[in-house]
Write an enzyme that holds these catalytic residues in place. Structure first.
Site, PDB file in Angstrom:
ATOM      1  N   GLY A  55      45.259  32.588  37.245  1.00 46.41           N
ATOM      2  CA  GLY A  55      46.572  31.961  37.367  1.00 46.41           C
ATOM      3  C   GLY A  55      47.489  32.886  38.129  1.00 46.41           C
ATOM      4  O   GLY A  55      48.036  33.825  37.568  1.00 46.41           O
ATOM      5  N   THR A  56      47.661  32.611  39.406  1.00 45.11           N
ATOM      6  CA  THR A  56      48.476  33.507  40.215  1.00 45.11           C
ATOM      7  C   THR A  56      48.600  32.901  41.600  1.00 45.11           C
ATOM      8  O   THR A  56      47.957  31.890  41.892  1.00 45.11           O
ATOM      9  CB  THR A  56      47.788  34.882  40.313  1.00 45.11           C
ATOM     10  OG1 THR A  56      48.677  35.785  40.914  1.00 45.11           O
ATOM     11  CG2 THR A  56      46.551  34.806  41.166  1.00 45.11           C
TER      12      THR A  56
END
Lengths: 272, 204
Positions: A55-56
């Site tokens: 998640g980025t």
């Protein structure tokens, strides 16, 4: 009665000591088999067990003046935001940067490990390692740990004798050379802005603004990206951090709130 | 992620001095992707009863439509509006009817009852009522909201102070949640007026 000795043989070979180097060449080629019941599926299980969701949003692109690298700064565990101030652009050495996507510990450790190996190369060969060489070193390390469950989706960006270099390397052992990359759950949104606004001949300021905007748009749409949009520039003299803007403020800078026209206004009535 | 976290939501309601406030975030998402930043989670049933629905957005919309229907029938039959306590009982009964195939929602009900006494309550997805005297929370950010409300709440706040408290509690909690936020929507209701305000929040 004959004793059944299957399973009771010792694992280590009985005869003599080995010379490791010679053994590898003289023995017939073979693979070590994993000690498991589910031979086909155990790799996938191992990955799923440790898999953080990458998640980025990180991105990097090559343009006329060098390489622009940008990333957000949010760390999330499922739905919970564990931090809004994570450094996702890792300084391998003064002229090479790595980006972090996936497991934070994995990325931090292996990037530092890569920095060590690059320095050793410099000392042994009396010259800096190329971006090609560094990314190959990294990819080979990750390939040897394939299936164990490392989660690393990184870009190695740098400037060497041949000019700017950009490689994408991931935990599957994949390594790609390219001009534009974006990695992470917010990458589709960043690609949309990046691909639309990209030109090879941009100035450093234009490229920085493009990178910043792409990260901002990704943080707006993707729940797992946010915090601060950091932008780094890699040029002939090494990398330099250009900006670190809070995306909450960036939103109102790009899209300021217009006071809406008043349709009906209530006023206090004095007297009766 | 579970079905309750599919769309993402944050709801909070607090009691003040002869008034109450109910607030929600404005994000509608599909897991991590944000689809809309102006989603209405709080609806007015009538001037003195407000309903907020967190959880799966499609169930929230359907449940809201069913409740409006039941309330309109009640208005026709009884020739008056429902009291908040009665409305809460209606919601609870409607949810329990679907005990073995529930609506994936958590309602927050807030209203002014007899003698303008504020009433708030929340429920789980199968209708278990939780009445509270101070505040109730629901949604993906509920744990953060509990912490924020617990520390910021004071008894008998006036409407303006209540608005500030609810807003701060909501914004600080959704800033720790990937799935809710992108602005805030606050209603402060007193016996004489309803003030609706939109909050400027972090849009990440």
């Amino acid at each position: 009665m004959k004793l059944d000795t299957t399973g009771m043989e010792s694992a280590a070979p009985v005869w003599g000591s080995h010379n490791e180097l010679v053994d590898e060449f003289s023995a017939a080629p073979s693979f070590e088999l994993p000690n498991t019941t589910d031979f086909d599926g155990f790799q996938k299980e191992a990955i799923q067990m440790v898999k953080p969701a990458k998640g980025t949003t990180t991105l990097a692109f090559i343009f006329k003046e060098g390489v622009m690298v940008a990333a957000d700064s949010r760390a999330s565990m499922g739905g919970y935001i564990s931090s809004q101030s994570v450094k996702k652009i890792i300084e391998i050495n003064p002229y090479m940067l790595g980006t972090m996507a996936g497991g934070a510990a994995d990325c931090q450790f292996w990037h530092r490990n890569l920095g060590t190996k690059c320095r050793l190369h410099e000392l042994a060969n009396k010259r800096r390692i190329s971006v090609t060489g560094a990314s190959k070193l990294f990819a080979n390390i990750l390939y040897s740990y394939r299936g164990i469950g490392l989660s690393v989706g990184t870009m190695i960006a740098g400037w060497d004798e041949t000019g700017p270099g950009l490689y994408y390397v991931d935990n599957e052992g994949g390594r790609l050379k390219g001009m534009r990359f974006s990695v992470g759950s917010g990458s589709p949104y960043a690609y949309g802005v990046l691909d639309n606004g990209y030109r090879y001949d941009m100035s450093v300021e234009e490229a920085a603004e493009l990178a910043r905007r792409a990260i901002y748009h990704a943080t707006f749409r993707d729940g797992a990206s946010g915090g601060v949009a950091s932008v780094y520039y890699v040029g002939p003299n090494g990398w330099k951090k250009l900006s670190g803007d809070d995306v909450g403020e960036l939103h109102y800078r790009y899209y300021p709130v217009m006071p809406s026209t008043v349709e009906q206004e209530m006023v206090e009535v004095t007297g009766a | 992620m579970s079905i309750f976290e599919y769309n993402g939501s944050a709801l909070v309601s607090m009691v003040g001095k002869n008034c109450f406030a109910i607030a929600s975030d404005r994000r509608l998402g599909v897991q991590l992707q944000t689809i809309a930043t102006d989603f209405q989670r709080i609806s007015k049933i009538h001037d003195r009863v407000f309903l907020g629905l967190s959880g799966l957005a499609t169930d929230a919309q359907t449940l809201y439509q069913r409740l409006v229907f039941r309330h309109k029938l009640y208005q026709v039959r009884e020739e008056r509006d429902m009291k908040p306590v009665t409305f809460a009982n209606l919601v609870s009964a409607l949810l329990y009817e679907k005990r073995f195939g529930p609506y994936f929602c958590q309602p927050v009900i807030a209203g002014l009852g007899d003698e303008d006494k504020p009433f708030i309550c929340t429920m789980d997805s199968i209708g278990a009522k939780e009445l509270a005297k101070d505040f109730v929370v629901a949604g993906t950010a509920s744990e953060s909201l509990y912490g924020a409300c617990e520390s910021m709440f004071k008894e008998d706040m006036e409407p303006e102070e209540l608005f500030e408290t609810v807003s701060q509690a909501l914004l600080s909690s959704v800033d720790r949640d990937c799935l809710s936020g992108w602005g805030g929507h606050v209603y402060v209701v007193t016996p004489t007026e309803v003030k609706e305000r939109i909050l400027k929040g972090r849009m990440d």
